[in-house]
Write a protein that holds these residues in place. Sequence first.
Motif, short mmCIF file in Angstrom:
data_model
loop_
_atom_site.label_atom_id
_atom_site.label_comp_id
_atom_site.label_asym_id
_atom_site.label_seq_id
_atom_site.Cartn_x
_atom_site.Cartn_y
_atom_site.Cartn_z
N TRP A 97 19.41 -29.83 -20.96
CA TRP A 97 18.02 -30.18 -21.25
C TRP A 97 17.81 -31.69 -21.26
CZ3 TRP A 97 17.00 -33.36 -25.37
CH2 TRP A 97 18.03 -33.52 -26.31
N LEU A 98 18.85 -32.44 -21.56
CA LEU A 98 18.72 -33.86 -21.86
C LEU A 98 18.29 -34.70 -20.64
CD1 LEU A 98 21.14 -35.64 -24.29
CD2 LEU A 98 20.34 -36.83 -22.29
N PRO A 99 18.88 -34.53 -19.45
CA PRO A 99 18.47 -35.38 -18.31
C PRO A 99 17.04 -35.16 -17.86
CG PRO A 99 20.63 -34.39 -17.91
CD PRO A 99 20.05 -33.70 -19.10
N LEU A 111 6.15 -34.01 -28.05
CA LEU A 111 6.23 -35.38 -27.57
C LEU A 111 6.76 -35.44 -26.14
CD1 LEU A 111 7.56 -37.10 -30.80
CD2 LEU A 111 5.35 -37.50 -29.73
N VAL A 112 7.74 -34.59 -25.83
CA VAL A 112 8.27 -34.54 -24.46
C VAL A 112 7.17 -34.14 -23.49
CG1 VAL A 112 9.82 -33.24 -22.94
CG2 VAL A 112 10.68 -34.15 -25.10
N THR A 113 6.31 -33.22 -23.89
CA THR A 113 5.26 -32.71 -23.00
C THR A 113 3.94 -33.46 -23.18
OG1 THR A 113 4.74 -31.00 -24.64
CG2 THR A 113 6.29 -30.41 -22.89
N PHE A 114 4.00 -34.71 -23.62
CA PHE A 114 2.78 -35.50 -23.82
C PHE A 114 1.98 -35.59 -22.53
CE2 PHE A 114 0.94 -39.91 -23.72
CZ PHE A 114 -0.10 -39.65 -24.61
N PHE A 141 22.12 -17.76 -15.63
CA PHE A 141 22.14 -17.11 -16.94
C PHE A 141 20.73 -17.01 -17.50
CE2 PHE A 141 22.47 -17.77 -21.61
CZ PHE A 141 22.99 -16.52 -21.94
N PHE A 142 19.97 -18.10 -17.44
CA PHE A 142 18.60 -18.08 -17.92
C PHE A 142 17.74 -17.11 -17.10
CE2 PHE A 142 19.06 -22.72 -19.53
CZ PHE A 142 19.72 -22.25 -20.66
N SER A 143 17.97 -17.08 -15.80
CA SER A 143 17.19 -16.16 -14.95
C SER A 143 17.47 -14.71 -15.31
CB SER A 143 17.51 -16.41 -13.48
OG SER A 143 17.17 -17.73 -13.10
N GLU A 144 18.72 -14.40 -15.62
CA GLU A 144 19.07 -13.03 -16.00
C GLU A 144 18.42 -12.66 -17.33
OE1 GLU A 144 20.77 -9.25 -15.85
OE2 GLU A 144 20.40 -10.77 -14.32
N TRP A 189 9.91 -26.91 -21.26
CA TRP A 189 10.34 -25.53 -21.47
C TRP A 189 11.86 -25.41 -21.44
CZ3 TRP A 189 7.46 -22.53 -23.95
CH2 TRP A 189 6.07 -22.54 -23.79
N LEU A 190 12.51 -26.19 -20.60
CA LEU A 190 13.98 -26.16 -20.59
C LEU A 190 14.52 -26.67 -21.92
CD1 LEU A 190 16.67 -25.76 -19.14
CD2 LEU A 190 16.41 -28.05 -18.16
N TYR A 191 13.89 -27.72 -22.46
CA TYR A 191 14.32 -28.23 -23.76
C TYR A 191 14.10 -27.19 -24.85
CZ TYR A 191 14.01 -30.84 -28.13
OH TYR A 191 14.17 -31.27 -29.43
N LEU A 192 12.94 -26.55 -24.84
CA LEU A 192 12.63 -25.56 -25.87
C LEU A 192 13.60 -24.37 -25.80
CD1 LEU A 192 10.43 -25.41 -28.06
CD2 LEU A 192 9.15 -23.90 -26.56
#
Length: 665
Positions: free
Chosen positions: A230-232, A149-152, A619-622, A164-167
């Motif tokens: 992820w929320l904003p 739904l977010v990626t509609f 952190f995500f990049s690592e 993808w950030l939410y996932l």
Amino acid sequence: MKPLLLALGILLTGGLGALLAGRRAKLATTIGSGSAILACLLGLAAAGPALGSGTSEHLSLFWQVPGGSFTLHIDRLSAFFLVPIFTLSLLCALYGNEYLKSTAATRRQGPPWFFFNLLVATMALVTTAANAVLFLTAWELMSLTSFFLVTFEQQHEYVRRAGWLYLLSTHLGTGLLFALFLLLSAWAGSPDFAAFGSLVDLSAGPAAVISLLALFGFGAKAGLFPLHVWLPDAHPAAPSHVSALMSGVMIKTGIYGILRICGFLPPAPAWWGGLLMGLGIAGALFGISMAAMQQDIKRCLAYSTVENVGLIFMALGLGWYAAARQLPEIALLALAGGLLHLWNHALFKGLMFLGAGSLLDGTGTRDLDQMGGLLRRMPATGTLLLGGSIAICALPPLNGFVSEWLIYRGLLQTGNASGGLQGLFPLLLVGLLALTGGLAVVVFTRLTGIALLGQPRQPKAALAHEAGWPMLLPMAVLFGLCLAFGLFPETPLRLILGVAGDCLHQSALPPQALPDSIGRLGTSLFAALAIILLIAFGLHRRLRRVDGKRPTWGCGYAFPGVRMAYTAEGYAELVQHQLLPQGLRPKETGAAPQAIFPAVETISQESADPVFQRLLAPFFSEIARRCNQLHWLQHGRLHIYLLYIFLTCFLLLAWSTLTEWGLPW
């Protein structure tokens, strides 16, 4: 239990029917929204009696899944969350029926209604599942359906990034939940929630491990600071009725998970309550500070959700803190204030997101600086947004005032009763909560003033049109509920006190034992409403006699224009540069003109989330870098993948055989 099962069946059948409708947009919308509305009515019929009477129902069906059973259980805590889930879902389904029409020419309507219905069904399953495997299955399905739904509108890059950030964020939290339920099942001897009751005798160490896993695993979904990143992005990317549903109730399933797990554990110690209070007030201050700097109206509302989630956690922590200090009545009322604010937030944040969607539908933009003068062009939407802003700022006579009044009262009473250094922390939070409330007033006077008042700043705002009745009716119902909860606070509190007592392992206060001040509060709010209406009537009569053809005073300018009006950034400049710390201030590019006859200058600012940019993004990049190091395993050859499957099956068979022989591990 039968109405709930019927509701789940209708949601699944209606979603599949909408999906099978193909390119027939009207048929897909009718099936999808109609089934959602009918199922939500049945769901409310199932949840209402359980919440009102305190009775519980149990259902267990055979399910051929190792360790799993299709076991559902409705008690007061489940019903407390089912009521806002089905109420807001019903109104969002009616709203979406009209809202999605603008996309019917370019996008099929079946998929969004399929995922909408599935999201409602999985939220209901999460709050009623009584088996760890079933709970995690429903939790994962809830995350995936909300992702789709977010990626509609996935044709936009920012939507794909938000999805993808939410996932990623939600699955990091799910990883902690797997560890949580593995430990619970191992210590209880069964993955069924009925067996978790034995965990009440756990020692302090294991109970602390369980509590922290639950806090951070469920807190990622709830948007608890600093797990809110992820929320904003996700809320602005989703369709507006989905944003209202996610912000109003989906994130509350994280709070449900924490309350449910803590209900299996021994009574919470004081440090647990203090931790929640600290994280809560930090999130409230951070969220409302970031909201003051957003140009995107939906992103502003998303950061406001971070603030309100922080307030709920602070109130829940205060309840546990007071209970650990042997203050049972204060603990009950404080926790009830947090639970009431959870309901209130579902109402006024649902109203605000639906109102933002109406502005987007009428103007084609979410940018505050491209709006202006919309109250005259969209009077119904503008009036309802003003009402929602009053509620979200906790101003009388609407519902936000009541729940925050209970939180203030709990902080003051806990501080006075504790005394010494133990009472200093709750009293300090009173000042920080007041600062949060002051910033909330700045944020929402900015939002409504820039968007609704003045003159249109762009042609699209000048050509804005009012929303249709299917969009206005859900907003009006939500505003009516906000007003009703503000004027009659005793009614919801009588229902909520029983839930608060269950969460604290103590009996609830009898209805006649409610403080007299709560009853007087409703009377005072009636008086406040009467005064407000009298003032509004007087101003209306006064303004009708004013000659509307005269120009307003333009500070000496002969021809004042739209360019002289406040922008969203200019309105909040004092807050940004004088009140906020350096780390939260927006990044500015360009410089103000200096010469007497300056050339054209451009000044812009970017309000990036510092927690994500400085902590979590590296952190995500690592993690991504390390995962790329394993890319050599992906050869793209079928026989290599078959070899992987063979080796995995061989190792599992060997492990199972050795276990049967009784070898120790």
